[in-house]
Design a protein around this motif. Structure first.
Motif, PDB file in Angstrom:
ATOM      1  N   ASN A  59       0.810  -1.220   0.000  1.00 28.31           N
ATOM      2  CA  ASN A  59       0.000   0.000   0.000  1.00 28.31           C
ATOM      3  C   ASN A  59       0.847   1.274   0.000  1.00 28.31           C
ATOM      4  OD1 ASN A  59      -2.405  -1.431  -0.012  1.00 28.31           O
ATOM      5  ND2 ASN A  59      -2.573  -1.477   2.212  1.00 28.31           N
ATOM      6  N   LEU A  60       2.004   1.219   0.640  1.00 28.56           N
ATOM      7  CA  LEU A  60       2.879   2.393   0.623  1.00 28.56           C
ATOM      8  C   LEU A  60       3.362   2.660  -0.799  1.00 28.56           C
ATOM      9  CD1 LEU A  60       4.457   4.593   2.143  1.00 28.56           C
ATOM     10  CD2 LEU A  60       6.294   2.930   2.463  1.00 28.56           C
ATOM     11  N   THR A  61       3.684   1.604  -1.505  1.00 28.61           N
ATOM     12  CA  THR A  61       4.151   1.742  -2.884  1.00 28.61           C
ATOM     13  C   THR A  61       3.090   2.393  -3.767  1.00 28.61           C
ATOM     14  OG1 THR A  61       5.611  -0.168  -2.628  1.00 28.61           O
ATOM     15  CG2 THR A  61       5.020   0.455  -4.878  1.00 28.61           C
ATOM     16  N   THR A  62       1.883   1.871  -3.728  1.00 40.41           N
ATOM     17  CA  THR A  62       0.818   2.453  -4.543  1.00 40.41           C
ATOM     18  C   THR A  62       0.427   3.833  -4.028  1.00 40.41           C
ATOM     19  OG1 THR A  62      -0.844   1.265  -3.223  1.00 40.41           O
ATOM     20  CG2 THR A  62      -0.098   0.217  -5.254  1.00 40.41           C
ATOM     21  N   GLY A  63       0.491   4.017  -2.708  1.00 43.29           N
ATOM     22  CA  GLY A  63       0.141   5.315  -2.124  1.00 43.29           C
ATOM     23  C   GLY A  63       1.101   6.419  -2.507  1.00 43.29           C
ATOM     24  N   LEU A  64       2.318   6.043  -2.897  1.00 42.28           N
ATOM     25  CA  LEU A  64       3.293   7.028  -3.363  1.00 42.28           C
ATOM     26  C   LEU A  64       3.344   7.086  -4.888  1.00 42.28           C
ATOM     27  CD1 LEU A  64       6.177   6.510  -0.787  1.00 42.28           C
ATOM     28  CD2 LEU A  64       4.715   8.527  -1.034  1.00 42.28           C
ATOM     29  N   GLY A  65       2.340   6.449  -5.518  1.00 43.58           N
ATOM     30  CA  GLY A  65       2.202   6.573  -6.967  1.00 43.58           C
ATOM     31  C   GLY A  65       3.142   5.723  -7.787  1.00 43.58           C
ATOM     32  N   ILE A  66       3.660   4.631  -7.210  1.00 43.90           N
ATOM     33  CA  ILE A  66       4.620   3.784  -7.917  1.00 43.90           C
ATOM     34  C   ILE A  66       3.963   2.492  -8.375  1.00 43.90           C
ATOM     35  CG2 ILE A  66       6.760   2.471  -7.706  1.00 43.90           C
ATOM     36  CD1 ILE A  66       7.137   5.514  -7.828  1.00 43.90           C
ATOM     37  N   GLN A  67       4.125   2.176  -9.649  1.00 46.08           N
ATOM     38  CA  GLN A  67       3.756   0.878 -10.195  1.00 46.08           C
ATOM     39  C   GLN A  67       5.052   0.123 -10.466  1.00 46.08           C
ATOM     40  OE1 GLN A  67       1.261   1.573 -13.642  1.00 46.08           O
ATOM     41  NE2 GLN A  67      -0.584   1.567 -12.386  1.00 46.08           N
ATOM     42  N   ILE A  68       5.167  -1.052  -9.889  1.00 44.98           N
ATOM     43  CA  ILE A  68       6.403  -1.822 -10.038  1.00 44.98           C
ATOM     44  C   ILE A  68       6.536  -2.331 -11.471  1.00 44.98           C
ATOM     45  CG2 ILE A  68       7.649  -3.869  -9.257  1.00 44.98           C
ATOM     46  CD1 ILE A  68       6.409  -3.450  -6.512  1.00 44.98           C
ATOM     47  N   GLN A  69       7.643  -1.991 -12.086  1.00 45.85           N
ATOM     48  CA  GLN A  69       7.902  -2.357 -13.471  1.00 45.85           C
ATOM     49  C   GLN A  69       8.641  -3.695 -13.545  1.00 45.85           C
ATOM     50  OE1 GLN A  69       6.560  -0.463 -15.895  1.00 45.85           O
ATOM     51  NE2 GLN A  69       5.760   0.833 -14.227  1.00 45.85           N
ATOM     52  N   PRO A  70       8.555  -4.391 -14.683  1.00 45.68           N
ATOM     53  CA  PRO A  70       9.307  -5.645 -14.843  1.00 45.68           C
ATOM     54  C   PRO A  70      10.791  -5.417 -14.604  1.00 45.68           C
ATOM     55  CG  PRO A  70       7.722  -5.386 -16.625  1.00 45.68           C
ATOM     56  CD  PRO A  70       7.698  -4.092 -15.854  1.00 45.68           C
TER      57      PRO A  70
END
Length: 250
Positions: free
Chosen positions: A41-52
């Motif tokens: 949730n912290l990752t998405t909450g900071l606007g980051i989508q994990i890339q390949p």
């Protein structure tokens, strides 16, 4: 200074608090946020989508050759991030058989102390191996607590875990930065919870409570720290008080 933001109970605003504090800290100094919750949730909450191919907390935890620095990504508002996703859940299982498995994150984050003034670890809602790694890596613990009776009852187990780490000389210098009451309103339930915190936790700092407000989930959806999303002082000032305490203890 490394701060673990933790409570084994979910829904107490750990991630919201991490984003709020990180946003404020990054205004004046370097700040790294570590997503150590498989929910990410912290990752998405900071606007980051994990890339390949993107390294995450999973690789940092399970790959002895993987540096924490290589997993850092840029986010808005100056906060750096080590992201996480569901793979971290399997990582927790993979390290169970390893010797000294509670100190993996500590060893990985220590080299970053020279680069960042503040490192915040957003912990999962459990007292498993991930949270233990976060506690062992941290200089101090911030405990968000929802202003409800049952939330206070669950706080005891976390405090006992922290004390056991100190008593066993496993991590004798681990400090409790304080307890941060969250989702406070004007009900008797909130008032009783705040009184209970004051009386049951002598010697532990109880921060000014964070009010309950729809603007917190709205700010998360907007991918903005609360001080960027609103000018409403009553929502920002409790986090400013925590930041002040953090900076004074460096």
């Amino acid at each position: 200074m490394i701060i673990a933001i933790t409570n084994q109970k979910g829904g107490v605003a750990k991630t919201t608090s991490t984003i709020a504090l990180g946003g404020l800290l990054a205004e004046t100094s370097s700040c790294l946020a570590v997503d150590f919750d498989p929910q990410g949730n912290l990752t998405t909450g900071l606007g980051i989508q994990i890339q390949p191919g993107q390294k995450t907390s999973y690789e940092v935890l399970v790959d002895r050759q993987q540096s924490a620095a290589a997993a850092i990504v840029e986010t808005k508002y100056g906060i750096k991030l080590i992201p996480a996703d569901i793979s971290l859940a399997s990582g927790e299982k993979q390290i169970l058989h390893l010797a000294d498995n509670s100190r993996i994150l500590r060893k990985k984050l220590n080299p970053l102390r020279q680069e960042f003034v503040h490192i915040l670890i957003d912990c999962p809602p459990s007292l498993g191996m991930l949270t233990l790694n976060a506690l062992m890596a941290a200089d101090a613990v911030l405990i968000p607590v929802q202003c409800q009776f049952f939330a206070l009852e669950g706080l005891r187990q976390l405090l006992e875990t922290i004390e056991s780490l100190r008593d066993e000389d496993t991590h004798p210098n681990l400090q409790i930065l304080g307890v941060l009451p969250t989702m406070a309103d004007r009900t008797l339930t909130t008032q009783d919870a705040l009184k209970t915190l004051q009386t049951k936790l002598p010697g532990i700092k109880i921060f000014e409570p964070v009010p309950k407000s729809v603007q917190f989930p709205e700010s998360n959806l907007a991918r903005e720290p609360i001080h960027r999303y609103t000018t409403e002082k009553k929502l920002i000032e409790p986090y400013q008080a925590v930041v002040k305490e953090m900076t004074e203890q460096i």
